[in-house]
Write an enzyme that holds these catalytic residues in place. Sequence first.
Site: not given
Ligand code: NAD
Length: 477
Positions: A291, A234-235, A181, A387, A239, A257
């Site tokens: 991140c 993601g966030s 996705k 963050e 997570g 992650e």
């Molecule tokens: P986000 O959590 O908003 O979105 C990430 C993904 O999750 C998207 O594809 C989104 O559509 C999906 N998502 C949202 N709600 C969901 C749900 N209820 N169920 C399943 N999937 C859902 O994060 P973002 O804004 O895209 O990314 C930024 C965050 O990601 C920051 O916190 C950043 O630090 C982190 N990040 C971490 C790493 C790492 O390797 N540790 C790398 C890049 C980004």
Amino acid sequence: MASIESTKIQEIETRLFINGKFVESSDKHTFDLTSPTTKEKFAKVYEASEDDTNAAVAAAKAAFPAWSALSPPQRGAYFRKLAALILESHEELAQLEAMSMGRPVSGYFDSYAAATTFDFFAENGYQALRTTSLNTPGYVNMTVRQPFGVVAAIIPWNVPILFLAGKCAPALIAGNTVVIKSIEKAPLTSAKIATLVEEAGFAPGVINIISGHGQISGNVLSHHMYVRVLSFTGSGRTGRLIQTAAAESNMKNVVLELGGKSPAIIFPDADIEKAVEETKHSIQWNSGQVCMANSRIYVHESIAPTFIELFNKRFATVTIGDPLLPDLDHGPLADEAQFKQVQAYIESGKKSGKMSLGAETIDHKGFFIQPMVFLDTPEDAQVTKEEIFGPVVNINTFLDEDDVVAKANNTEFGLCAAVYTKDIHRALRIAKKLDPTLAHDMPFGGYKSSGLGREGWSVSINNFLETKTILVKVDNA
Ligand code: NAD
């Protein structure tokens, strides 16, 4: 300003890739993509419905027996074709990312990283080994490693195809089939990869790529009873939702992650110019939407005036503008929500720290934020603790090694950390106490609330293989 026409918009793929076919969403719903540079709407992308997401999982499930029956080199042959196609598409991928989330084309490297990842795993399917034992009289015992079946990958928008490749290549070479996705803020490069998957000749259903919002398709995937592993970047907020969904459904394995608030510590014996260059790059690249970015810098008091002066000078030289133009290195933030969030943190930072750079406003209609430095911010201030995900850095000073390590670790995040010193004993002493860092061939992943599990070329395949023990009774042995 370079216009969006530089990539032919009408030719951009925005459909879902399910079971080897490009399809519109079953309910015909689309969502708009808005340029963060011009604030103009420029594309409509198909939103995967619950039915579409279920169809993608069903396709992956149906493709699993034949794909898992192939040998690693047979699977790897498709990877090499895909890697070559990704490299050929470098320019287009760079433009699509610049248009969607504002990353300057000048520093676009994701296509190289994604291609290298597929090439690497093309050669590495034979890692799926385990042990044998003659320790039980009358038996030859063994363990084998087998793919799980359907793996889902949910990726973020800051370096989308880097994560697409980093999750899919090890899952696929291990024999799993996948549903990816992409993210609503930057879905176009993933959809482009889907066209390359088709061209590379993967069998239908082996790789399915859908676009849409988390609360619809993401939620279906994380609750799905046939998805056995979900790899997420993601966030922390999302997570936690995913881990809860896994527990509430089929106890699927999750790899998480998540976010960071990474410290960099600069000692007086460090090469100051190098430390300035690297710490500046870390928090400015991709407009700070990284991140691992070192958003907290601790510099020893004795060198602080020099470091801060050099840092401000270097930070102020970024070339801000349309990310589609070559030679610019500071684009807008990904979208309005991201822009508003960073602005709110800046307002909060102004109340708690001293601003030493970044007060000027930018004469540009997009979601641009000037690189910004706060000095002497209290350790419990919101901008020190949370963050920000923007080009905003706190620089604080220190005198004592134990004290600075305690401050560096005083956060629920634990994704990455850096120490600048020429004293190898001090470097290793502190490295033992601090949170981890990143290299291609080393495991990467968060301590504490920054994540669960490890990814990287040497370990990712382990996330996608189950270990099974087989006992073989041998007559007269
Ligand atoms: P986000 O959590 O908003 O979105 C990430 C993904 O999750 C998207 O594809 C989104 O559509 C999906 N998502 C949202 N709600 C969901 C749900 N209820 N169920 C399943 N999937 C859902 O994060 P973002 O804004 O895209 O990314 C930024 C965050 O990601 C920051 O916190 C950043 O630090 C982190 N990040 C971490 C790493 C790492 O390797 N540790 C790398 C890049 C980004």
